[in-house]
Design an enzyme around this catalytic site. Structure first.
Site, PDB file in Angstrom:
ATOM      1  N   HIS A  27       0.857  -1.203   0.000  1.00 44.95           N
ATOM      2  CA  HIS A  27       0.000   0.000   0.000  1.00 44.95           C
ATOM      3  C   HIS A  27       0.885   1.242   0.000  1.00 44.95           C
ATOM      4  CE1 HIS A  27      -3.813   2.222   0.651  1.00 44.95           C
ATOM      5  NE2 HIS A  27      -2.986   3.122   1.157  1.00 44.95           N
ATOM      6  N   CYS A  28       0.964   1.869  -1.159  1.00 43.69           N
ATOM      7  CA  CYS A  28       1.707   3.119  -1.285  1.00 43.69           C
ATOM      8  C   CYS A  28       1.126   3.857  -2.481  1.00 43.69           C
ATOM      9  CB  CYS A  28       3.200   2.844  -1.449  1.00 43.69           C
ATOM     10  SG  CYS A  28       3.560   1.617  -2.710  1.00 43.69           S
ATOM     11  N   ARG A 120     -10.254   0.378  -6.628  1.00 42.59           N
ATOM     12  CA  ARG A 120     -10.500   0.798  -5.255  1.00 42.59           C
ATOM     13  C   ARG A 120     -11.841   1.503  -5.177  1.00 42.59           C
ATOM     14  NH1 ARG A 120      -7.210   5.289  -1.623  1.00 42.59           N
ATOM     15  NH2 ARG A 120      -7.062   4.069   0.287  1.00 42.59           N
ATOM     16  N   TYR A 153     -12.044   1.171   0.993  1.00 42.17           N
ATOM     17  CA  TYR A 153     -11.557   2.057   2.060  1.00 42.17           C
ATOM     18  C   TYR A 153     -12.765   2.702   2.723  1.00 42.17           C
ATOM     19  CZ  TYR A 153      -8.391   5.439   4.340  1.00 42.17           C
ATOM     20  OH  TYR A 153      -7.667   6.169   5.251  1.00 42.17           O
ATOM     21  N   ASP A 245       2.148   2.888   3.207  1.00 44.48           N
ATOM     22  CA  ASP A 245       1.252   4.040   3.006  1.00 44.48           C
ATOM     23  C   ASP A 245       2.012   5.296   2.572  1.00 44.48           C
ATOM     24  OD1 ASP A 245      -1.217   5.445   2.909  1.00 44.48           O
ATOM     25  OD2 ASP A 245      -0.895   6.192   4.934  1.00 44.48           O
TER      26      ASP A 245
HETATM   27  C1  0GY Z   1      -4.512   6.216   2.365  1.00 49.20           C
HETATM   28  C2  0GY Z   1      -5.081   7.320   3.033  1.00 49.20           C
HETATM   29  C3  0GY Z   1      -5.706   8.438   2.732  1.00 49.20           C
HETATM   30  C4  0GY Z   1      -5.934   8.999   1.455  1.00 49.20           C
HETATM   31  C5  0GY Z   1      -6.272   8.315   0.367  1.00 49.20           C
HETATM   32  O1  0GY Z   1      -7.324   8.157  -1.683  1.00 49.20           O
HETATM   33  C6  0GY Z   1      -6.812   8.919  -0.861  1.00 49.20           C
HETATM   34  O2  0GY Z   1      -6.731  10.136  -1.010  1.00 49.20           O
HETATM   35  O3  0GY Z   1      -6.183   7.017   0.358  1.00 49.20           O
HETATM   36  C7  0GY Z   1      -6.259   9.133   3.880  1.00 49.20           C
HETATM   37  O4  0GY Z   1      -6.284  10.366   3.876  1.00 49.20           O
HETATM   38  O5  0GY Z   1      -6.705   8.459   4.827  1.00 49.20           O
HETATM   39  O6  0GY Z   1      -5.121   5.190   2.256  1.00 49.20           O
HETATM   40  O7  0GY Z   1      -3.358   6.265   1.966  1.00 49.20           O
END
Ligand code: 0GY
Length: 294
Positions: A27-28, A120, A153, A245
């Site tokens: 996850h990056c 996603r 997410y 991340d």
């Molecule tokens: C992550 C976290 C974030 C942002 C995003 O799609 C995104 O903008 O994933 C966050 O702000 O929690 O998963 O890296």
């Protein structure tokens, strides 16, 4: 870049933990650079540029071998920066894209050829405007035919409402960041127990034991998050992934040091066997199945 946006760490420490050869950071992100890959007009934040070269250098510095790059909301549904990074990776990166219902079969095929293996679905309200579930279900049927899977997410309070939808998804489903529990409530709280039940009852649901830097209240070295990751690794050793991340969009409390993040791994996956599954066997099965020996 937003004025209150914290850029990524300029010189992270070397982790004490030595990842096994072939480890995957699952996850990056890559952001921009904006002059080549502009941020989406509908974005909710403007990050610092975090280009592919920096990501690949960090991978090597931390002792990792491969990346799974996840399309972040600041690039909307334009996956060009992601695809560009995949094409430059010599096969060492796979991607998770964000698409709309209007995506063509040709565009999906081109992303597949570049190394995209998942879409996603983002339900985090501060990051995206809501998408109707029927749209997501339509996309899920189409990407299932390519052998892709789905990354979701959401934040813990939304799990109950989302569960019927998650159960309808036709592919492997990977939940980002342990379903974002409130760590002050502890692993025995009904919210985290609900998340454990979701995985117990649905063998196609996986999770990333990632993001202590976002979930922590105590701060580094993230002692208050360890029990959550460790519980998931112990219960579901074959359905967990780990990621840095990087470059940590939207961090407000502190700038994460990836060396410290890597040193969380042996505290949540406490045996060499568990580390092998978390860092190699599981991500390889999902993202590089053609390279699997067994
Ligand atoms: C992550 C976290 C974030 C942002 C995003 O799609 C995104 O903008 O994933 C966050 O702000 O929690 O998963 O890296």
């Amino acid at each position: 870049m937003d004025p209150d946006y914290l850029p990524f760490h300029p010189n992270p420490s070397k982790p004490k933990f030595k990842a096994p050869a072939g480890a995957v950071d699952a996850h990056c992100h890559v952001f921009g650079p904006a002059d080549m890959f502009p941020y989406a007009p509908e974005r909710k934040y403007t990050p610092c540029d975090a280009p592919k070269e920096k990501l690949f250098a960090l991978r090597d510095y931390l002792g990792f071998s491969r990346n799974v790059i996840v399309q972040a909301s600041c690039h909307g549904r334009n996956n060009d920066a992601l695809v560009d990074a995949l094409k430059s990776s010599h096969g060492l990166a796979r991607g998770v894209a964000v698409v709309g219902a209007d995506v063509t079969d040709e565009a999906l095929a081109a992303m597949d050829a570049a190394g995209v293996r998942a879409v996603r679905f983002n339900f985090v309200k501060r990051l995206v405007d809501a998408t109707p579930k029927e749209i997501f279900l339509g996309i899920s049927e189409r990407i299932a035919k390519l052998g892709w899977h789905i990354v979701v997410y959401f934040e813990a309070p939304d799990l109950e409402d989302l569960t019927p939808f998650l159960k309808q998804l036709p592919t492997t489903v990977v939940v980002d960041h342990m379903g974002r529990p409130d760590v002050t409530k502890g692993v025995d709280h009904p919210d985290f127990q609900r998340f454990l039940s979701l995985l117990s009852e649905n063998e196609n649901i996986w999770t990333k034991v990632s993001c202590p830097e976002r979930l922590t209240v105590a701060g580094p070295p993230y002692d208050d998050v360890i029990a959550f990751g460790r519980t998931l690794v112990e219960h579901f050793p074959d359905r967990v992934l780990w990621g840095t991340d990087w470059p940590h969009p939207n961090m407000k409390s502190h700038v994460p040091d990836e060396g410290i993040l890597v040193d969380v791994i042996p505290r949540i996956a406490v045996t060499a066997a568990a580390q092998q599954k978390l860092l190699i066997d599981n991500p390889m099965r999902l993202y590089w199945p053609e390279e699997q020996i067994s």
